[in-house]
Write an enzyme that holds these catalytic residues in place. Structure first.
Site, PDB file in Angstrom:
ATOM      1  N   GLY A  27      23.845   8.992 -14.153  1.00 30.75           N
ATOM      2  CA  GLY A  27      23.060   8.084 -14.991  1.00 30.75           C
ATOM      3  C   GLY A  27      23.841   6.859 -15.409  1.00 30.75           C
ATOM      4  CG  ASP A  62      19.967   0.450 -14.168  1.00 31.04           C
ATOM      5  OD1 ASP A  62      19.830   0.509 -15.405  1.00 31.04           O
ATOM      6  OD2 ASP A  62      19.535   1.330 -13.399  1.00 31.04           O
ATOM      7  CE1 TYR A  95      13.112   4.975 -13.947  1.00 32.34           C
ATOM      8  CE2 TYR A  95      11.783   4.048 -12.173  1.00 32.34           C
ATOM      9  CZ  TYR A  95      12.618   3.879 -13.259  1.00 32.34           C
ATOM     10  OH  TYR A  95      12.937   2.605 -13.686  1.00 32.34           O
ATOM     11  N   GLY A 115      24.734  10.120  -9.715  1.00 30.46           N
ATOM     12  CA  GLY A 115      23.827  11.027 -10.425  1.00 30.46           C
ATOM     13  C   GLY A 115      24.185  11.229 -11.879  1.00 30.46           C
ATOM     14  CG  HIS A 148      11.883   5.916 -18.870  1.00 27.67           C
ATOM     15  ND1 HIS A 148      11.464   6.017 -17.563  1.00 27.67           N
ATOM     16  CD2 HIS A 148      12.916   6.775 -19.005  1.00 27.67           C
ATOM     17  CE1 HIS A 148      12.208   6.919 -16.933  1.00 27.67           C
ATOM     18  NE2 HIS A 148      13.105   7.393 -17.784  1.00 27.67           N
ATOM     19  CB  SER A 188      23.797   1.899 -13.120  1.00 30.74           C
ATOM     20  OG  SER A 188      22.571   1.942 -13.761  1.00 30.74           O
ATOM     21  NE  ARG A 205      21.847   1.493 -16.972  1.00 24.92           N
ATOM     22  CZ  ARG A 205      21.845   2.801 -16.831  1.00 24.92           C
ATOM     23  NH1 ARG A 205      22.859   3.540 -17.181  1.00 24.92           N
ATOM     24  NH2 ARG A 205      20.782   3.413 -16.303  1.00 24.92           N
TER      25      ARG A 205
HETATM   26  C1  GLA Z   1      16.889   4.004 -14.410  1.00 22.16           C
HETATM   27  C2  GLA Z   1      16.296   2.740 -13.796  1.00 22.16           C
HETATM   28  C3  GLA Z   1      16.202   1.626 -14.829  1.00 22.16           C
HETATM   29  C4  GLA Z   1      15.515   2.098 -16.106  1.00 22.16           C
HETATM   30  C5  GLA Z   1      16.124   3.419 -16.582  1.00 22.16           C
HETATM   31  C6  GLA Z   1      15.377   3.983 -17.759  1.00 22.16           C
HETATM   32  O1  GLA Z   1      18.213   3.778 -14.771  1.00 22.16           O
HETATM   33  O2  GLA Z   1      17.086   2.307 -12.731  1.00 22.16           O
HETATM   34  O3  GLA Z   1      15.528   0.513 -14.276  1.00 22.16           O
HETATM   35  O4  GLA Z   1      14.132   2.204 -15.920  1.00 22.16           O
HETATM   36  O5  GLA Z   1      16.138   4.394 -15.548  1.00 22.16           O
HETATM   37  O6  GLA Z   1      15.505   3.153 -18.848  1.00 22.16           O
END
Ligand code: GLA
Length: 400
Positions: A132, A180, A229, A130, A34, A134, A27
């Site tokens: 981003g 995600d 995070y 890594g 956040h 998912s 995704r």
């Molecule tokens: C990561 C986390 C999500 C979300 C994003 C930021 O992908 O897994 O749950 O918090 O960061 O939006």
């Protein structure tokens, strides 16, 4: 049909044919970062790159035990790794750390009384780890679908998402929100997914066909990210307490301004990001409905600035790609750009008119090379359907 290469890899590994298949997309998040763990509304979409798993029950085969065997095309070596059915716990060896996701999902289903028979699985991933995108939530969701199929149960998208989220919390030590998992489960072709993370409901939002969504992975992954995070979540919890609201979802921008002195500089900026980003998501959905590309671009720019300056989760490489995208300019078909996901590396998401895509991809590649020395491969992501599974008959596939 499954790609013959994957089936024959499975057969070489386990000396038998797979009987079930599951696939889960990655995704990207268009806007709303956040804020999922604050009960906010977010707007991700499932993409046409993901993870596939082939699996089969495995009683009594050579190497089979009472547990589960997993092999991944991302691991080194061709020996499947085993997980005991009776003693699932977080893995510590680095070459086994990816097993935390399947182990965590198996444990989460076990806790609900859903215990599949021993099985063997082969994982094929087209999602870079890594980046981003998912990959971990996609892996968890695909494992969950295999477990359900081999156990003869079928959970709803939200319940499955919660179990996969629990796996990440308990076995990977990542206190993620639920965006995600719900985006991966609830994706729809041609649509983004508007997710209300407070009540965990979701609905499709159509995306205009004339605008391409370009994803650019920096190929940078800062290791401090996961600790940061957690730290950001804790900052938000403290800000929530000081403002005296049940959640930052309930805080009006004026309340954050009014609480500035009590919050102090850092918590004030964290809260300002959260509350501002929640407003931007709703405005973005309106602008999508109106096909207003300049408004979409302004909201993405404001989101990136807020994540960079107030929430402090960007990094020089993400900023470099966003600055380069902005420099491409609306006169050449550029719409907007921002970092996407958790930050500290990973990817940017960009909107660009379809006719300008090739020139834009070239532009980003050149910017990454001169800006931070990485050869990147930005691509056009297609908004796609969510995760599915199917039974594999020897000569046919039935999908439900
Ligand atoms: C990561 C986390 C999500 C979300 C994003 C930021 O992908 O897994 O749950 O918090 O960061 O939006």
């Amino acid at each position: 049909m499954k790609p013959p290469a994957q089936t024959s890899i499975f057969q070489d590994l386990y000396l038998d044919a797979p009987s079930v298949a599951a696939k889960a997309p990655g995704r990207i998040n268009l806007i709303g970062d956040h804020i999922d763990y604050l009960g906010g509304i977010v707007l991700p979409m499932a993409i046409d790159v993901g993870i596939e798993i082939l699996a089969a029950p495995d009683p009594g085969r050579p190497g089979a035990g009472r547990g589960y065997r997993f092999w991944s095309d991302s691991q080194t070596g061709d020996v499947p790794l085993s997980l005991s059915r009776d003693a699932l716990h977080p893995e510590t060896g680095t070459d086994r750390s990816w097993l935390n996701y399947p182990a965590g999902v198996l444990a989460a289903y076990q806790a609900e009384g859903i215990v599949p028979p021993p099985f063997a699985a082969a994982v094929f991933s087209a999602l870079p780890h890594g980046a981003g995108l998912s990959s971990s939530a996609a892996l968890c969701t695909a494992v969950a679908l295999v477990i359900e199929r081999l156990s003869g149960v079928s959970l709803g998208v939200a319940e499955r998402a919660r179990l996969c989220q629990r796996a990440e919390h308990q076995f990977a030590g990542v206190p993620c929100g639920i965006m995600d998992q719900l985006a991966i489960g609830g994706g729809m072709a041609g649509h983004a997914v508007r997710i209300d993370c407070r009540d965990e409901t979701y609905e499709p939002v159509p995306l205009p066909g004339g605008i391409a969504i370009v994803v650019a992975d920096t190929k940078v992954h800062h290791r401090l990210g996961s600790g940061q995070y957690r730290a950001r979540r804790e900052d938000c919890e403290r800000a929530t307490g000081i403002l005296g609201v049940p959640s930052l979802r309930d805080a009006a921008p004026a309340a954050v301004e009014g609480g500035k002195a009590a919050l102090g500089d850092v918590l004030y900026r964290r809260a300002r990001h959260a509350v501002g980003e929640m407003g931007r998501v709703e405005a973005f959905i309106d602008a999508l409905r109106d096909g207003d590309l300049p408004a979409l671009g302004e909201l993405m720019a404001a989101s990136h600035r807020s994540l960079r300056d107030d929430f402090e989760v960007s990094c020089p490489e993400l900023d470099c790609l966003v600055d380069a995208a902005n420099a491409f300019g609306p006169e050449r078909g550029f719409g907007g750009a921002r970092m996407t996901g958790g930050g500290f590396g990973g990817s940017t998401v960009n909107l660009v008119e379809r006719g300008a895509t090739d020139a834009f991809l070239d532009h980003l590649r050149a910017a990454a090379r001169s800006g931070f020395g990485n050869d990147i491969t930005p691509f056009v992501a297609t908004p796609s359907a969510g995760a599915t599974s199917s039974d594999l008959a020897p000569d046919s596939i039935t999908t439900t």
